[in-house]
Design a protein around this motif. Structure first.
Motif, PDB file in Angstrom:
ATOM      1  N   ILE A  18      -3.820  -1.682  14.767  1.00  0.00           N
ATOM      2  CA  ILE A  18      -2.812  -1.440  13.721  1.00  0.00           C
ATOM      3  C   ILE A  18      -3.485  -1.432  12.353  1.00  0.00           C
ATOM      4  CG2 ILE A  18      -0.652  -2.257  12.692  1.00  0.00           C
ATOM      5  CD1 ILE A  18      -0.142  -3.729  15.384  1.00  0.00           C
ATOM      6  N   GLY A  19      -3.476  -0.269  11.719  1.00  0.00           N
ATOM      7  CA  GLY A  19      -4.086  -0.149  10.402  1.00  0.00           C
ATOM      8  C   GLY A  19      -3.181  -0.635   9.290  1.00  0.00           C
ATOM      9  N   ASP A  20      -1.916  -0.271   9.382  1.00  0.00           N
ATOM     10  CA  ASP A  20      -0.939  -0.662   8.361  1.00  0.00           C
ATOM     11  C   ASP A  20       0.380  -1.010   9.032  1.00  0.00           C
ATOM     12  OD1 ASP A  20      -1.974  -0.431   5.557  1.00  0.00           O
ATOM     13  OD2 ASP A  20      -2.517   1.570   6.259  1.00  0.00           O
ATOM     14  N   TYR A  21       1.135  -1.861   8.367  1.00  0.00           N
ATOM     15  CA  TYR A  21       2.417  -2.339   8.900  1.00  0.00           C
ATOM     16  C   TYR A  21       3.455  -2.310   7.779  1.00  0.00           C
ATOM     17  CZ  TYR A  21       5.903  -5.917  10.130  1.00  0.00           C
ATOM     18  OH  TYR A  21       7.076  -6.612  10.334  1.00  0.00           O
ATOM     19  N   THR A  22       4.575  -1.672   8.047  1.00  0.00           N
ATOM     20  CA  THR A  22       5.676  -1.592   7.087  1.00  0.00           C
ATOM     21  C   THR A  22       6.940  -2.132   7.731  1.00  0.00           C
ATOM     22  OG1 THR A  22       4.718   0.374   6.065  1.00  0.00           O
ATOM     23  CG2 THR A  22       7.037  -0.082   5.602  1.00  0.00           C
ATOM     24  N   ASP A  23       7.620  -3.020   7.024  1.00  0.00           N
ATOM     25  CA  ASP A  23       8.856  -3.613   7.528  1.00  0.00           C
ATOM     26  C   ASP A  23      10.025  -3.117   6.687  1.00  0.00           C
ATOM     27  OD1 ASP A  23      10.356  -5.245   9.242  1.00  0.00           O
ATOM     28  OD2 ASP A  23      10.325  -6.910   7.828  1.00  0.00           O
ATOM     29  N   PHE A  24      11.023  -2.559   7.363  1.00  0.00           N
ATOM     30  CA  PHE A  24      12.212  -2.057   6.661  1.00  0.00           C
ATOM     31  C   PHE A  24      13.345  -3.085   6.707  1.00  0.00           C
ATOM     32  CE2 PHE A  24       9.812   1.811   7.229  1.00  0.00           C
ATOM     33  CZ  PHE A  24      10.094   2.530   6.074  1.00  0.00           C
ATOM     34  N   TYR A  25      14.465  -2.703   6.174  1.00  0.00           N
ATOM     35  CA  TYR A  25      15.634  -3.582   5.992  1.00  0.00           C
ATOM     36  C   TYR A  25      16.848  -2.720   6.315  1.00  0.00           C
ATOM     37  CZ  TYR A  25      18.178  -7.320   3.392  1.00  0.00           C
ATOM     38  OH  TYR A  25      18.975  -8.371   2.998  1.00  0.00           O
ATOM     39  N   ALA A  26      16.890  -2.200   7.583  1.00  0.00           N
ATOM     40  CA  ALA A  26      17.711  -1.034   7.907  1.00  0.00           C
ATOM     41  C   ALA A  26      19.070  -1.344   8.516  1.00  0.00           C
ATOM     42  CB  ALA A  26      16.939  -0.110   8.844  1.00  0.00           C
ATOM     43  N   SER A  27      19.394  -2.628   8.734  1.00  0.00           N
ATOM     44  CA  SER A  27      20.693  -2.997   9.308  1.00  0.00           C
ATOM     45  C   SER A  27      21.668  -3.361   8.193  1.00  0.00           C
ATOM     46  CB  SER A  27      20.529  -4.181  10.263  1.00  0.00           C
ATOM     47  OG  SER A  27      21.777  -4.771  10.548  1.00  0.00           O
ATOM     48  N   LYS A  28      22.734  -2.594   8.097  1.00  0.00           N
ATOM     49  CA  LYS A  28      23.712  -2.842   7.036  1.00  0.00           C
ATOM     50  C   LYS A  28      24.399  -4.190   7.214  1.00  0.00           C
ATOM     51  CE  LYS A  28      27.417  -0.490   4.487  1.00  0.00           C
ATOM     52  NZ  LYS A  28      28.293   0.713   4.448  1.00  0.00           N
ATOM     53  N   GLU A  29      24.683  -4.544   8.479  1.00  0.00           N
ATOM     54  CA  GLU A  29      25.338  -5.837   8.731  1.00  0.00           C
ATOM     55  C   GLU A  29      24.428  -6.992   8.315  1.00  0.00           C
ATOM     56  OE1 GLU A  29      27.393  -2.871  11.299  1.00  0.00           O
ATOM     57  OE2 GLU A  29      25.305  -3.312  10.815  1.00  0.00           O
ATOM     58  N   LEU A  31       0.539   8.462   6.602  1.00  0.00           N
ATOM     59  CA  LEU A  31       0.642   7.611   7.774  1.00  0.00           C
ATOM     60  C   LEU A  31      -0.481   7.972   8.736  1.00  0.00           C
ATOM     61  CD1 LEU A  31       4.510   7.772   8.319  1.00  0.00           C
ATOM     62  CD2 LEU A  31       3.195   5.957   7.206  1.00  0.00           C
ATOM     63  N   LYS A  32      -0.970   6.975   9.475  1.00  0.00           N
ATOM     64  CA  LYS A  32      -2.113   7.188  10.362  1.00  0.00           C
ATOM     65  C   LYS A  32      -1.802   6.711  11.772  1.00  0.00           C
ATOM     66  CE  LYS A  32      -5.667   6.817   6.758  1.00  0.00           C
ATOM     67  NZ  LYS A  32      -6.903   6.112   6.338  1.00  0.00           N
ATOM     68  N   PRO A  33      -2.522   7.239  12.779  1.00  0.00           N
ATOM     69  CA  PRO A  33      -2.311   6.779  14.152  1.00  0.00           C
ATOM     70  C   PRO A  33      -2.464   5.260  14.251  1.00  0.00           C
ATOM     71  CG  PRO A  33      -3.704   8.726  14.146  1.00  0.00           C
ATOM     72  CD  PRO A  33      -3.542   8.315  12.711  1.00  0.00           C
ATOM     73  N   GLY A  34      -1.471   4.617  14.846  1.00  0.00           N
ATOM     74  CA  GLY A  34      -1.497   3.169  14.985  1.00  0.00           C
ATOM     75  C   GLY A  34      -0.696   2.425  13.945  1.00  0.00           C
ATOM     76  N   ASP A  35      -0.231   3.105  12.895  1.00  0.00           N
ATOM     77  CA  ASP A  35       0.623   2.424  11.916  1.00  0.00           C
ATOM     78  C   ASP A  35       1.907   1.953  12.581  1.00  0.00           C
ATOM     79  OD1 ASP A  35      -1.235   2.887   9.955  1.00  0.00           O
ATOM     80  OD2 ASP A  35      -0.044   4.352   8.840  1.00  0.00           O
ATOM     81  N   LEU A  36       2.336   0.739  12.234  1.00  0.00           N
ATOM     82  CA  LEU A  36       3.553   0.149  12.779  1.00  0.00           C
ATOM     83  C   LEU A  36       4.645   0.139  11.717  1.00  0.00           C
ATOM     84  CD1 LEU A  36       5.129  -1.492  14.961  1.00  0.00           C
ATOM     85  CD2 LEU A  36       4.055  -3.557  14.004  1.00  0.00           C
ATOM     86  N   LEU A  37       5.811   0.690  12.066  1.00  0.00           N
ATOM     87  CA  LEU A  37       6.999   0.642  11.214  1.00  0.00           C
ATOM     88  C   LEU A  37       8.064  -0.143  11.958  1.00  0.00           C
ATOM     89  CD1 LEU A  37       5.401   3.060  10.007  1.00  0.00           C
ATOM     90  CD2 LEU A  37       7.594   4.181   9.593  1.00  0.00           C
ATOM     91  N   ALA A  38       8.568  -1.213  11.357  1.00  0.00           N
ATOM     92  CA  ALA A  38       9.586  -2.040  11.995  1.00  0.00           C
ATOM     93  C   ALA A  38      10.920  -1.883  11.290  1.00  0.00           C
ATOM     94  CB  ALA A  38       9.163  -3.504  12.010  1.00  0.00           C
ATOM     95  N   SER A  39      11.982  -2.108  12.050  1.00  0.00           N
ATOM     96  CA  SER A  39      13.341  -1.810  11.596  1.00  0.00           C
ATOM     97  C   SER A  39      13.902  -2.797  10.600  1.00  0.00           C
ATOM     98  CB  SER A  39      14.277  -1.774  12.807  1.00  0.00           C
ATOM     99  OG  SER A  39      14.342  -3.061  13.418  1.00  0.00           O
ATOM    100  N   GLY A  40      13.353  -4.006  10.550  1.00  0.00           N
ATOM    101  CA  GLY A  40      14.059  -5.097   9.894  1.00  0.00           C
ATOM    102  C   GLY A  40      15.058  -5.693  10.867  1.00  0.00           C
ATOM    103  N   THR A  41      15.585  -6.851  10.520  1.00  0.00           N
ATOM    104  CA  THR A  41      16.503  -7.582  11.398  1.00  0.00           C
ATOM    105  C   THR A  41      17.683  -6.707  11.822  1.00  0.00           C
ATOM    106  OG1 THR A  41      15.908  -9.617  10.251  1.00  0.00           O
ATOM    107  CG2 THR A  41      17.891  -9.665  11.615  1.00  0.00           C
ATOM    108  N   ILE A  42      17.961  -6.710  13.126  1.00  0.00           N
ATOM    109  CA  ILE A  42      19.084  -5.936  13.667  1.00  0.00           C
ATOM    110  C   ILE A  42      20.247  -6.879  13.947  1.00  0.00           C
ATOM    111  CG2 ILE A  42      19.860  -4.424  15.525  1.00  0.00           C
ATOM    112  CD1 ILE A  42      16.930  -3.630  15.952  1.00  0.00           C
ATOM    113  N   SER A  43      21.325  -6.716  13.197  1.00  0.00           N
ATOM    114  CA  SER A  43      22.538  -7.513  13.377  1.00  0.00           C
ATOM    115  C   SER A  43      23.729  -6.588  13.574  1.00  0.00           C
ATOM    116  CB  SER A  43      22.799  -8.414  12.166  1.00  0.00           C
ATOM    117  OG  SER A  43      21.776  -9.381  12.018  1.00  0.00           O
ATOM    118  N   GLY A  44      24.733  -7.098  14.277  1.00  0.00           N
ATOM    119  CA  GLY A  44      25.972  -6.368  14.471  1.00  0.00           C
ATOM    120  C   GLY A  44      27.121  -7.048  13.761  1.00  0.00           C
ATOM    121  N   PRO A  45      28.354  -6.623  14.033  1.00  0.00           N
ATOM    122  CA  PRO A  45      29.508  -7.110  13.275  1.00  0.00           C
ATOM    123  C   PRO A  45      30.013  -8.494  13.698  1.00  0.00           C
ATOM    124  CG  PRO A  45      30.203  -5.463  14.871  1.00  0.00           C
ATOM    125  CD  PRO A  45      28.708  -5.485  14.909  1.00  0.00           C
ATOM    126  N   GLU A  46      29.679  -8.959  14.916  1.00  0.00           N
ATOM    127  CA  GLU A  46      30.173 -10.245  15.402  1.00  0.00           C
ATOM    128  C   GLU A  46      29.109 -11.326  15.246  1.00  0.00           C
ATOM    129  OE1 GLU A  46      33.266 -10.280  16.185  1.00  0.00           O
ATOM    130  OE2 GLU A  46      33.481  -8.092  16.132  1.00  0.00           O
TER     131      GLU A  46
END
Length: 433
Positions: free
Chosen positions: A125-136, A344-359
């Motif tokens: 893994i050359g680079d790692y990016t963490d997102f914040y993609a769950s609205k809940e 972006l390069k082969p092996g870069d990791l992109l993560a979704s951020g915490t996944i939460s639902g409505p309950e």
């Protein structure tokens, strides 16, 4: 429905419809790692198939991509090569194809039980990016810290918010996690103190690995973004909430997130997830053109988190949610990440951020489940948790449910160890209820 000559239980994560990629080494062995795929309770060593000439009609011929210690060389070959190799493996494993099934010597060399191997970090893994993609999730956190009326920042529904993480501390499932330490400023105290983290948390995420990248200055269009994604993994992005609360002003996570991120060892190809593709949530307001897509960008992936304290007989389910809750898709994350010209390069990791639902049961972190300490999690042994304690083990799992089969990710696990004792530094007493 395709069936393999290898017996695969209906609840196994690894039927012939999946065929994820991973890197393994025989337990106690000293030989170099190999690249394999999971089928039922076995690992199929792809280097053995390669040596037998079974990939000679594909574009990986002669390149020894399965004799590597990471998947990177295979990943950078692109989607055509991925599809060719997957088709060959699936054909060889079918219950009506004799090539591998009837060759006893080849089978003996190619298959090894999963309980006889150690799984290694699958990608360099050359680079790692963490997102914040769950609205809940973003709404829950914003409500706790800013109130319901100001839960979401003004930019949140306009772009996938993210930050650049630390690639060197991404570890494979099963790696123990040391409790981090740093500066913490308790409420009402004028100055910070040095202390082990008191508010250690998990974050339930899903990540994708970039297979083929883009050149500097040339963005990836959202409609082509998935062509660059090799596959997906489960992610536990461990978080030190109290360290972050003090250090993130005015920038973002640093020590609070750079101590460890755990990923599952098997990388599930997008092609295996294709039958479970679904639309994501309605996006309002409409995204800007570079983020707009009409393609269903989400997947029906059931996700669960279990907690096992060192005094508990068995793990306890504390979260069950679904990937479908993510507001921003992986394609949109890739497009946004590269729109300014980032390569972006082969092996870069992109993560979704915490996944939460409505309950409540669908919340993807301790921060949300215990609502910042106001609603402790009750455990089967009569104890409670607000944050993770030393000795706690987190187990995350996820799968797509088909008709009589599952396409799954296996597990990503990690156990919390006490903080390192630093000579001359006074530690704050914590950690056991």
């Amino acid at each position: 429905m395709l069936k393999s000559f290898i017996n695969v239980d209906a609840n196994s994560h690894f039927p012939i419809q999946n065929l994820p990629y991973g890197v393994f080494r025989k337990k106690g062995g000293k030989e170099e790692p190999s690249i394999g795929t999971a089928i039922g309770d076995f690992v199929l060593d792809l280097s053995v198939l390669d040596d037998a000439g079974l990939f000679d009609k594909t574009s990986v011929r002669g390149q020894k991509v399965f004799h590597q210690s990471t998947l990177n060389r295979f990943m950078e070959l692109g989607k055509t090569a991925w599809k060719e190799v997957r088709a060959v493996i699936q054909e060889l494993l079918r219950d009506d194809v004799p090539t591998l099934m009837d060759d006893a010597d080849l089978r003996k060399r190619a298959f090894i039980s999963q309980n006889q191997v150690d799984m290694l970090l699958p990608v360099g893994i050359g680079d790692y990016t963490d997102f914040y993609a769950s609205k809940e999730h973003a709404t829950n956190v914003g409500t706790m810290f800013r109130g319901k009326d100001n839960a979401l920042m003004p930019n949140w529904t306009h772009l996938p918010v993210g930050y650049h993480g630390r690639a060197s501390s991404v570890v494979v499932s099963g790696t123990d996690i040391r409790r981090p330490q740093g500066q913490i400023k308790p409420p009402g105290q004028e100055y910070p103190t040095f202390s082990p983290c008191r508010q250690l948390d998990f974050e339930l995420e899903v990540g994708c690995f970039i297979g083929t990248g883009n050149r500097l200055g040339e963005p990836i269009p959202v409609g082509e973004a998935e062509e660059h994604i090799f596959g997906m993994v489960l992610v536990n992005d461990w978080s030190a909430r109290d360290i972050q609360a003090w250090e993130y002003q005015p920038l973002g996570p640093f020590l609070a997130k750079n101590f460890a991120t755990s990923i599952s060892p098997w990388v599930v190809p997008l092609e295996a997830l294709a039958p479970f593709r679904i639309p994501g949530p309605m996006q309002e307001p409409e995204p800007l053109p570079y983020l707009k897509t009409n393609k269903a960008g989400s997947f029906d992936i059931q996700l669960e988190v279990y907690l096992k304290g060192d005094d508990m007989e068995s793990p306890q389910l504390i979260t069950e949610t679904n990937y479908r809750h993510l507001y921003w898709s992986m394609a949109q994350m890739v497009a946004h990440h590269s729109i300014g010209g980032c390569n972006l390069k082969p092996g870069d990791l992109l993560a979704s951020g915490t996944i939460s639902g409505p309950e409540k049961i669908t919340r993807g972190s301790m921060l949300e489940l215990a609502w910042r300490g106001a609603e402790p999690i009750k455990l089967s042994n009569g104890k409670e948790r607000v944050w993770l304690e030393d000795g706690d083990e987190l187990i995350m799992t996820g799968w797509c449910q088909g008709d009589g089969y599952r396409v799954g990710f296996g597990e990503v696990t990690g156990r919390v160890l006490p903080a390192v004792k630093l000579e001359g530094m006074q530690e704050v007493g914590i950690l056991k209820s």
